[in-house]
Each structure stands twice: as structure tokens, then as C-alpha cells.
Design a protein around this motif. Structure first.
Motif, mmCIF file in Angstrom:
data_model
loop_
_atom_site.group_PDB
_atom_site.id
_atom_site.type_symbol
_atom_site.label_atom_id
_atom_site.label_comp_id
_atom_site.label_asym_id
_atom_site.label_seq_id
_atom_site.Cartn_x
_atom_site.Cartn_y
_atom_site.Cartn_z
ATOM 1 N N UNK A 96 29.252 -27.443 78.099
ATOM 2 C CA UNK A 96 30.697 -27.669 78.292
ATOM 3 C C UNK A 96 31.418 -26.346 78.459
ATOM 4 N N UNK A 97 31.071 -25.380 77.632
ATOM 5 C CA UNK A 97 31.677 -24.055 77.705
ATOM 6 C C UNK A 97 31.412 -23.426 79.065
ATOM 7 N N UNK A 98 30.158 -23.428 79.502
ATOM 8 C CA UNK A 98 29.792 -22.817 80.782
ATOM 9 C C UNK A 98 30.434 -23.559 81.948
ATOM 10 N N UNK A 99 30.430 -24.886 81.907
ATOM 11 C CA UNK A 99 31.026 -25.666 82.999
ATOM 12 C C UNK A 99 32.511 -25.364 83.128
ATOM 13 N N UNK A 100 33.165 -25.173 82.007
ATOM 14 C CA UNK A 100 34.586 -24.842 82.045
ATOM 15 C C UNK A 100 34.866 -23.456 82.577
ATOM 16 N N UNK A 101 33.960 -22.544 82.344
ATOM 17 C CA UNK A 101 34.192 -21.166 82.784
ATOM 18 C C UNK A 101 33.697 -20.903 84.202
ATOM 19 N N UNK A 102 32.532 -21.401 84.543
ATOM 20 C CA UNK A 102 31.935 -21.059 85.843
ATOM 21 C C UNK A 102 31.851 -22.255 86.783
ATOM 22 N N UNK A 161 30.953 -26.708 87.043
ATOM 23 C CA UNK A 161 29.786 -27.538 86.733
ATOM 24 C C UNK A 161 28.564 -27.201 87.578
ATOM 25 N N UNK A 162 28.774 -26.709 88.789
ATOM 26 C CA UNK A 162 27.641 -26.390 89.654
ATOM 27 C C UNK A 162 26.822 -25.210 89.183
ATOM 28 N N UNK A 163 27.437 -24.301 88.442
ATOM 29 C CA UNK A 163 26.741 -23.107 87.968
ATOM 30 C C UNK A 163 26.376 -23.177 86.490
ATOM 31 N N UNK A 164 26.858 -24.191 85.800
ATOM 32 C CA UNK A 164 26.670 -24.276 84.345
ATOM 33 C C UNK A 164 25.197 -24.351 83.951
ATOM 34 N N UNK A 165 24.391 -25.103 84.705
ATOM 35 C CA UNK A 165 22.967 -25.209 84.369
ATOM 36 C C UNK A 165 22.270 -23.859 84.469
ATOM 37 N N UNK A 166 22.610 -23.094 85.510
ATOM 38 C CA UNK A 166 22.008 -21.765 85.667
ATOM 39 C C UNK A 166 22.400 -20.846 84.517
ATOM 40 N N UNK A 167 23.671 -20.902 84.123
ATOM 41 C CA UNK A 167 24.138 -20.078 83.004
ATOM 42 C C UNK A 167 23.430 -20.488 81.720
ATOM 43 N N UNK A 178 17.071 -18.338 77.843
ATOM 44 C CA UNK A 178 16.024 -17.335 78.082
ATOM 45 C C UNK A 178 16.340 -16.061 77.295
ATOM 46 N N UNK A 179 17.612 -15.670 77.294
ATOM 47 C CA UNK A 179 18.022 -14.497 76.533
ATOM 48 C C UNK A 179 17.837 -14.696 75.038
ATOM 49 N N UNK A 180 18.174 -15.877 74.557
ATOM 50 C CA UNK A 180 17.998 -16.170 73.133
ATOM 51 C C UNK A 180 16.519 -16.100 72.776
#
Length: 182
Positions: free
Chosen positions: A37-43, A45-51, A57-59
């Protein structure tokens, strides 16, 4: 594993052993909806999965370095914000005259209207100063309280409140300019 709190799951997921993968999977399932939800709101919905994929992966790579001085969710949200900033920096910015057009008043598909509204909201959020965007997104899309936001951003609660106030006012102005009435 599902019943264990983050404080117990993180050490299991951080170090090689028989429970590493299962513990990490529980953390992913537990926190992904809020992070998405956070990523979809910022970038968008199309890019949220990639983020989200970049976040996890970083975690996974850096979990051993997490010292548990802060809550896991605080650390996790900071990683998510950084990934969103990286994704936003990689895309070109549209000027106001290229903002998404308001939906046709006779649009029969409510889902289309909602998608249009989400696109205009993402457009407006991208135009906020980063500190305001982060505060608004963590509060409204991430569901964090003021103290949690302060921990993620490394600022005082009063600063969070002022950033939220300014960010919400700026969002109202931007969205009104593209035909969205709050």
C-alpha cells in the motif's frame, strides 16, 4: 512460526539455520500488504510490486546487520521509503499541464474511475517535497502512528505533525488543480 512476534522471528531469519526460510517467509507475509500500500501510493500500483521485491531482497541481504535498536517495522519502513525514492528518481517528472485528465463524468466503469483517482493521487504525491510525501504516505497509506513515523524518519513527533499538515494542504491544492475535489 506465525504466532511468533517480529522480535523472535528476526534473529531466526537473520542467521543460517533450519528456521531461516520459514521465519523470513512469515515476515514477508506479515508485512507485505502494508508495504505494498505504501509503495503503490508513492510510486503507483504499476511499480509497487517491483519496489516491494527490492525491499525484501534488501532486507534478506541486510537482516544480519539489523541490531534491533529500533523496531523491525521502523527499519523495514525506512528501507521501503528508500526503495520508493530510488524508483521515483529513476522516472521522469511530468509538468502540471501533463497531469492525468479527470475521468469523464459519464464513465460507466467505477474501477476505471478509481484507477484514475489513484493515478492522480500518485501524481500529486510525487510533487510533494520528499519529507512531506514520506510523512503523508507513512500515515495515510502505511497506517503508522505519529511516534512510529517519527522513528522511521528520525525526527520529533512535532515535526511529523507539521509535515503532515503541510503535506495534506499541498495535496488538496494539487488535486483540486487537476479536478479532484477533496
Amino acid at each position: 512460526m506465525n504466532s511468533l512476534p517480529d522480535k523472535q522471528l528476526v534473529p531466526l531469519a537473520a542467521h543460517p539455520g533450519p528456521h531461516r526460510e520459514a521465519a523470513f517467509e512469515v515476515l514477508v507475509r506479515r508485512h507485505s500488504p502494508r508495504l505494498h500500500r505504501l509503495a503503490a501510493g508513492m510510486v503507483g500500483p504499476g511499480s509497487a510490486d517491483d519496489v516491494l521485491q527490492e525491499v525484501w531482497m534488501g532486507v534478506y541481504r541486510n537482516l544480519r546487520g539489523f541490531r534491533q535498536e529500533a523496531q523491525f517495522t521502523t527499519w523495514l519502513h525506512r528501507i521501503a521509503l528508500n526503495a520508493c525514492h530510488k524508483a521515483l528518481a529513476a522516472r521522469p517528472s511530468l509538468p502540471l499541464d501533463e497531469a492525468p485528465e479527470p475521468a469523464s463524468p459519464h464513465s460507466p466503469a467505477r474501477t476505471g474511475e478509481q484507477a484514475d483517482l489513484r493515478a492522480r493521487l500518485a501524481w500529486a504525491l510525487a510533487r510533494l517535497p520528499p519529507e512531506q510525501r514520506d510523512a503523508v504516505t507513512l500515515r495515510e497509506l502505511g497506517g503508522l502512528d505519529y511516534a512510529e513515523i517519527a522513528g522511521v524518519l528520525g525526527v520529533e513527533v512535532g515535526t511529523v505533525k507539521s509535515r503532515l499538515s503541510r503535506g495534506r494542504a499541498a495535496l488538496r491544492e494539487l488535486l483540486s488543480a487537476v479536478g479532484v475535489t477533496p
